[in-house]
Every structure is written in C-alpha cells, then in structure tokens.
Design a protein around this motif. Structure first.
Motif, PDB file in Angstrom:
ATOM      1  N   PRO A  97      -3.362  -5.230   7.146  1.00  0.00           N
ATOM      2  CA  PRO A  97      -2.803  -4.899   5.832  1.00  0.00           C
ATOM      3  C   PRO A  97      -3.796  -5.069   4.691  1.00  0.00           C
ATOM      4  O   PRO A  97      -3.659  -4.451   3.639  1.00  0.00           O
ATOM      5  CB  PRO A  97      -1.631  -5.869   5.680  1.00  0.00           C
ATOM      6  N   LEU A  98      -4.812  -5.898   4.893  1.00  0.00           N
ATOM      7  CA  LEU A  98      -5.807  -6.067   3.837  1.00  0.00           C
ATOM      8  C   LEU A  98      -6.750  -4.878   3.765  1.00  0.00           C
ATOM      9  O   LEU A  98      -7.372  -4.631   2.747  1.00  0.00           O
ATOM     10  CB  LEU A  98      -6.636  -7.328   4.091  1.00  0.00           C
ATOM     11  N   GLN A  99      -6.876  -4.156   4.874  1.00  0.00           N
ATOM     12  CA  GLN A  99      -7.774  -3.005   4.917  1.00  0.00           C
ATOM     13  C   GLN A  99      -7.053  -1.822   5.538  1.00  0.00           C
ATOM     14  O   GLN A  99      -7.306  -1.447   6.674  1.00  0.00           O
ATOM     15  CB  GLN A  99      -9.025  -3.354   5.736  1.00  0.00           C
ATOM     16  N   PRO A 100      -6.085  -1.250   4.790  1.00  0.00           N
ATOM     17  CA  PRO A 100      -5.212  -0.235   5.377  1.00  0.00           C
ATOM     18  C   PRO A 100      -5.938   1.041   5.784  1.00  0.00           C
ATOM     19  O   PRO A 100      -5.436   1.803   6.595  1.00  0.00           O
ATOM     20  CB  PRO A 100      -4.192   0.042   4.278  1.00  0.00           C
ATOM     21  N   HIS A 104      -5.317 -11.437  -2.749  1.00  0.00           N
ATOM     22  CA  HIS A 104      -6.579 -10.911  -2.246  1.00  0.00           C
ATOM     23  C   HIS A 104      -6.782  -9.459  -2.662  1.00  0.00           C
ATOM     24  O   HIS A 104      -7.844  -9.059  -3.044  1.00  0.00           O
ATOM     25  CB  HIS A 104      -6.611 -10.991  -0.721  1.00  0.00           C
ATOM     26  N   GLN A 105      -5.723  -8.704  -2.574  1.00  0.00           N
ATOM     27  CA  GLN A 105      -5.874  -7.281  -2.833  1.00  0.00           C
ATOM     28  C   GLN A 105      -6.232  -6.994  -4.279  1.00  0.00           C
ATOM     29  O   GLN A 105      -7.004  -6.105  -4.558  1.00  0.00           O
ATOM     30  CB  GLN A 105      -4.575  -6.557  -2.477  1.00  0.00           C
ATOM     31  N   MET A 150       0.176   3.403   0.077  1.00  0.00           N
ATOM     32  CA  MET A 150      -0.291   2.005   0.132  1.00  0.00           C
ATOM     33  C   MET A 150       0.841   1.113   0.652  1.00  0.00           C
ATOM     34  O   MET A 150       1.952   1.122   0.131  1.00  0.00           O
ATOM     35  CB  MET A 150      -0.679   1.597  -1.286  1.00  0.00           C
ATOM     36  N   ALA A 151       0.562   0.366   1.674  1.00  0.00           N
ATOM     37  CA  ALA A 151       1.584  -0.520   2.213  1.00  0.00           C
ATOM     38  C   ALA A 151       1.838  -1.657   1.217  1.00  0.00           C
ATOM     39  O   ALA A 151       0.911  -2.130   0.568  1.00  0.00           O
ATOM     40  CB  ALA A 151       1.120  -1.104   3.540  1.00  0.00           C
ATOM     41  N   ARG A 198      -9.953  -7.712  -4.831  1.00  0.00           N
ATOM     42  CA  ARG A 198     -10.928  -7.081  -3.955  1.00  0.00           C
ATOM     43  C   ARG A 198     -11.700  -5.975  -4.680  1.00  0.00           C
ATOM     44  O   ARG A 198     -12.884  -5.839  -4.540  1.00  0.00           O
ATOM     45  CB  ARG A 198     -10.201  -6.498  -2.749  1.00  0.00           C
ATOM     46  N   GLY A 220      -2.616   2.780   6.812  1.00  0.00           N
ATOM     47  CA  GLY A 220      -1.669   1.680   6.760  1.00  0.00           C
ATOM     48  C   GLY A 220      -0.719   1.615   7.942  1.00  0.00           C
ATOM     49  O   GLY A 220       0.037   0.669   8.083  1.00  0.00           O
ATOM     50  N   LEU A 224      -1.494 -12.299   0.363  1.00  0.00           N
ATOM     51  CA  LEU A 224      -2.160 -11.031   0.547  1.00  0.00           C
ATOM     52  C   LEU A 224      -2.313 -10.320  -0.782  1.00  0.00           C
ATOM     53  O   LEU A 224      -3.317  -9.692  -1.059  1.00  0.00           O
ATOM     54  CB  LEU A 224      -1.366 -10.149   1.504  1.00  0.00           C
TER      55      LEU A 224
END
Lengths: 248, 294
Positions: B69-72, A12-13, A1-2, A16, B132, A9
């Motif tokens: 980055p929100l949807q890697p 949001h994550q 996971m980045a 989600r 990613g 950000l």
C-alpha cells in the motif's frame, strides 16, 4: 489511489512526495542539509553487562550491551583469535507500523563487519564477545547509530580496539545530499551511503551504497560522512573520558 | 575452509604481486564464463552460470500478488540465495545461513536501488498490472551448486541471465469490478512479455591481497584477502551499489580507487556477459525444438 489502511501509513504517504517537489525544500526538523542531529551518548546503560552504552540521535534511540569475553561454545571450531558475536534487534514498538522491523535482517552482519576491523581479536583467543544491540526507537540512520553505540559499549567493556568506530550515513534525494537522514527522509531517498570509520587511524571499516551514483557524487558523499564521523568520534571520546572521571 | 601451507600462501601472494596468478590469469582477468539459460522448466526464467569451478543457478518465478500500500504503483521483488551443502560441507544445517543472508542482502542492495526506486536495475513499475490492486511478485532464487570463490559476481550474472530468459505471462484484467473488490484476472498461456534487462547491473568484487587487488578470486585467493569491495556497475558506468566485505579497514582513497578499477573492468565484462547471454538464449531456443515456439 488506495485509501490508507491506518494512521501510520497516512503519515508516511504525506511526507514521501514532499521533498521532490522543489529544490528549496527544508528538512522536516529544520536542519541544514549537512547538519547532523544532536548526539547524546552515555556508557553504563545496563548493569549486568561487561560494558554497555546508550545513544540517542534525534529520535533514534539504541542501547548496546557487551558481554564476555566468555568461552566459545564447544561446537565451535578451535580459533586462535577471538570471536565477535553481533546481534541487532528492533523492539517491536520501534517502528510506526508493528512488524516493519524484519526489514533489517542484515544489520547483524553489517555490525559485525563494521567492528571486526577495529577490535583486536587476537587479544582474546578461544573466547567470544557478545555484542547485543537493541533499537528502542527507529528514527532513521539506525545502523550508524547502532555501530557507533556498539563501539562505545566495547570500549566501556574494556575490549581492546585499534580505535573507536564512528558511523554516519548520507541520503541522496533528488540533487541534494543530506547527512544523518531521519526516517521519513530515508523513506523517499534515491540512494544512500553508510560509512563506518576509525577517526584516528583514518580507515574505513565498512561502507555500503545503494541507488545509482556517479563517481563524483560518491566522492562528495564519502567526504561528508568522514567529516561527520570525525566529529562524532570526538564526542564519543569525550563521553568515555567523562565516564572515567566521574567514576574515580 | 581452505587449508594452505605457508609455501602455497606465498606462491599465491607472490603471483598476485607479479600480476601472474596461480591459474595464469592477470589481476584483472575473469575465469572463463559459461552461461546456460532456460535450465529449469518449472520457473519463468532461469540460468546457470559458471566462473571456472564456481557454479550457480538462478531462477525467477512470477506470481500475482497485491502491491504494497505504500507503493501502489510498483510490483515486488524478493531475492533469496541458498547455499547447498553439496557445495561445501560447511553449508550443512544452517551453516550456510550467514553467507546466504549476506549474499541476499548484497544482491538486494545492488539490484533494487534506493527506497524511492531510483537507480533500480529491475524496473518495479513494469511489474504493475493494476495500480494498487494487482502486481507481479518476482521471486528470484539463487542456488550455489559449487563454490570456488567470487559467488556474488556469479550470482549477479546468473540473475541477469535468468531475467533475460524470463517471460512474464500477459494478463487481462476483468473490467467492471467495483473499486473495493479484487478484480478478476486472466493469465495468458501463449503471450509472454519479455523483461528489459539492459539496466541490470553487474557486480564486480575486488579482493585486496597484499597491496594489490584482483577480480574473480578463487577460494584459495579469497582465503588470503585482507578485505574486499563489491561494486555494482550498470551499462552507463554508474555505480549502483557498493558493499565492503569484511576484513581490515581501508583508506577512503583506496576505496575510491577500487571503484574506478571496477568501472574499468565493467566496460569489458558487461559486453562479454551480454553476448554470452544472447548466445545462451539462442541455444536454448534452438534446443527447445520446433514443437514449442514462444
């Protein structure tokens, strides 16, 4: 996971995934699934405009000014009916991450389509009415807020309309339909339905749908939206009446 | 714009009322559909689709990029439509821009599903190369070559055909790169991955003229419309997108009725398109000769 690049950000994550984990999730602001955010509406928000309105639905804040009717530009072809020039802009600070507002290029044409069925265009031939909308804070359900606010501003400007246009949207998340979604709910939605509706004429002027839907679900979601639009229509009407009675 | 006399208008309206349109079709008939694939050698996939005199080209280009980055876990797809002034003088110098944006937005809504990716016609997770880090960016470009109504349906069909025609090169990711670095990738010239297009929906636009609605309207018929609804339906009969396009307001029951009409039409259209696309693919393979054999 980045690793998330910024604070925005990360926010949001986190949110989600949450609603999908179980069926008994609660909306972040504690509303029921079929409960809209409180609406605050005012006309006469901008002095220079022929008519204007300000609308607040929870954290979604929009302002719409209507100018004209003015003479159509010379370059335009002759038209026996009036033109409606709609423009929706997002303030650069309206979204969590700066620059996200460019996702909404089609809002202007959507606003135009939602309004053109309601405005009596033949009442101002050869001229143009400008409708400028600005989203000050994007808190979800931006387009419905813009449409409702714009019709209020048109009414304030004295542009003839068949009826006010009220608009609402429904998000589909998992098995639940939730009305008037907030921004974080929109971010994790599986599908959405937006309706613009003339409550007194019971006519739909604009309807868009994304995601995969069965016919039964569409029916259910449309009913929900229409109900919300009718209620919002009442609030808009009250707002206009108040504005008139306080000015006389 | 179409200039029609009062007599011609009456003829079109009357014909639609009596279920016999100016070109002999019934209300729910499409014009003959012609599909060619592999028409643009520069693209990864392409198709040309003709509905009568409406002529559109769709091309698919794939480029390696970085995922959002929100949807890697997902690739990206961008859909653009260009209306060439060769189709109509009105499209010159930005004149087609409004129509282009409208068509692009409609196609995006119908093909890409909800924000979470549910119900998308194009499976974005299949465009993933390394989570990613690396993914495929698909650029889908539609071009309107000649316009005689029903552009949206034709473009959707062209995109479906172009995606079927698309081969995405196989990518080997170099191992051993540290997590912060962009990994090395090797793009194969020989091995291509085919794209699964069974979930890509078709779009059916129902144009309301008078009390009736018709499919695949010509521009003459479109000029007589009171409103139109574009419904995108996939092979499971599920609705994947819906856009009301302009014009007068409609009663909710009318819209729901149009949705069921569109689903009914789609049951005939989807197999027809699929077989046309397969035939076109077979023809384009045969046309390539024996020296190129993918």
């Amino acid at each position: 996971m980045a690793s998330p690049a910024s604070y925005a950000l990360r926010r949001h994550q986190q949110q989600r995934r949450r609603p999908l984990q179980d069926d008994n999730w609660v909306r972040s602001d504690g509303r029921g699934f079929h409960q809209c955010r409180p609406a605050f509406l005012r006309t006469g928000a901008a002095r220079a405009a022929s008519g204007s309105a300000y609308a607040e639905f929870g954290s979604t804040k929009v302002i719409v000014s209507v100018f004209g009717p003015r003479e159509s530009k010379k370059a335009m072809k002759y038209s026996g009916i009036g033109r409606l020039n709609c423009n929706v802009n997002f303030a650069t600070f309206s979204t969590a991450t700066r620059g996200q507002e460019s996702d909404h290029k089609d809002f202007s044409s959507m606003l135009h389509k939602a309004l053109e069925g309601a405005v009596l265009l033949e009442s101002f031939p050869k001229t143009t009415v400008d409708v400028f909308a600005l989203v000050l804070e994007s808190g979800g359900s931006d387009l419905p807020a813009v449409i409702s606010c714009a019709s209020l501003a048109l009414a304030d400007a004295g542009i003839m309309m068949y009826d006010l246009v009220a608009s609402a949207s429904v998000s589909c998340i998992g098995n639940s339909l939730i009305i008037d979604p907030a921004a974080e709910e929109e971010d994790c939605q599986d599908g959405s339905l937006t309706v613009a509706f003339m409550p007194s004429r019971r006519e739909i002027t604009q309807l868009t749908l994304t995601g995969e839907w069965s016919t039964g679900r569409i029916h259910e979601a449309t009913e929900l939206c229409l109900d919300a639009c009718s209620k919002l229509g009442e609030i808009m009407r009250t707002c206009l009446k108040q504005a008139v009675s306080s000015s006389t | 714009m179409v200039g029609l006399s009062a007599g011609e208008k009456n003829f079109i309206r009357g014909g639609i009322e009596q279920d016999l349109r100016a070109d002999g079709r019934q209300r729910q008939d499409f014009r003959p559909i012609l599909i060619e694939t592999g028409v643009i050698p520069q693209a990864n996939g392409s198709a040309r689709v003709r509905f009568g005199a409406t002529d559109v080209i769709a091309s698919v280009k794939a480029e390696l990029g970085k995922p959002n980055p929100l949807q890697p876990g997902r690739g990206k797809v961008a859909i653009y439509v260009d209306c060439s002034p060769t189709a109509a003088p009105a499209f010159e110098r930005g004149g087609g821009e409004e129509l282009s944006t409208e068509l692009s937005a409609a196609l995006q809504k119908c093909l890409l599903g909800g924000k979470s990716g549910a119900g998308a016609g194009i499976d974005l997770s299949s465009l993933m190369v390394l989570e990613g880090k690396v993914c495929w960016d698909l650029y889908i470009d539609g071009l309107v070559v000649s316009s005689d109504g029903n552009l949206l349906d034709a473009l959707a069909a062209a995109i479906k055909a172009a995606l079927t025609n698309t081969g995405i090169p196989k990518v080997d990711v170099g191992v051993g790169a540290s997590p912060d670095e962009q990994p090395e990738v090797n793009i194969s010239d020989e091995e291509f991955l085919q794209f699964d297009t069974s979930a890509v929906p078709v779009i059916i636009t129902l144009t309301k003229v008078g009390r009736e609605y018709i499919v695949d309207a010509t521009s003459d018929e479109e000029s007589q419309m009171s409103s139109a609804v574009s419904v995108s339906v996939n092979s499971h009969g599920k609705v994947c997108g819906l856009i009301k396009r302009g014009g007068a307001g409609l009663d909710a029951s009318v819209i729901l009725d149009m949705v069921s009409a569109a689903r009914h039409v789609s049951q005939k259209l989807i197999p027809l398109l699929d077989s046309e696309i397969d035939a076109a693919e077979a023809a384009s393979l045969a046309g390539q000769g024996s020296d190129v054999d993918p």
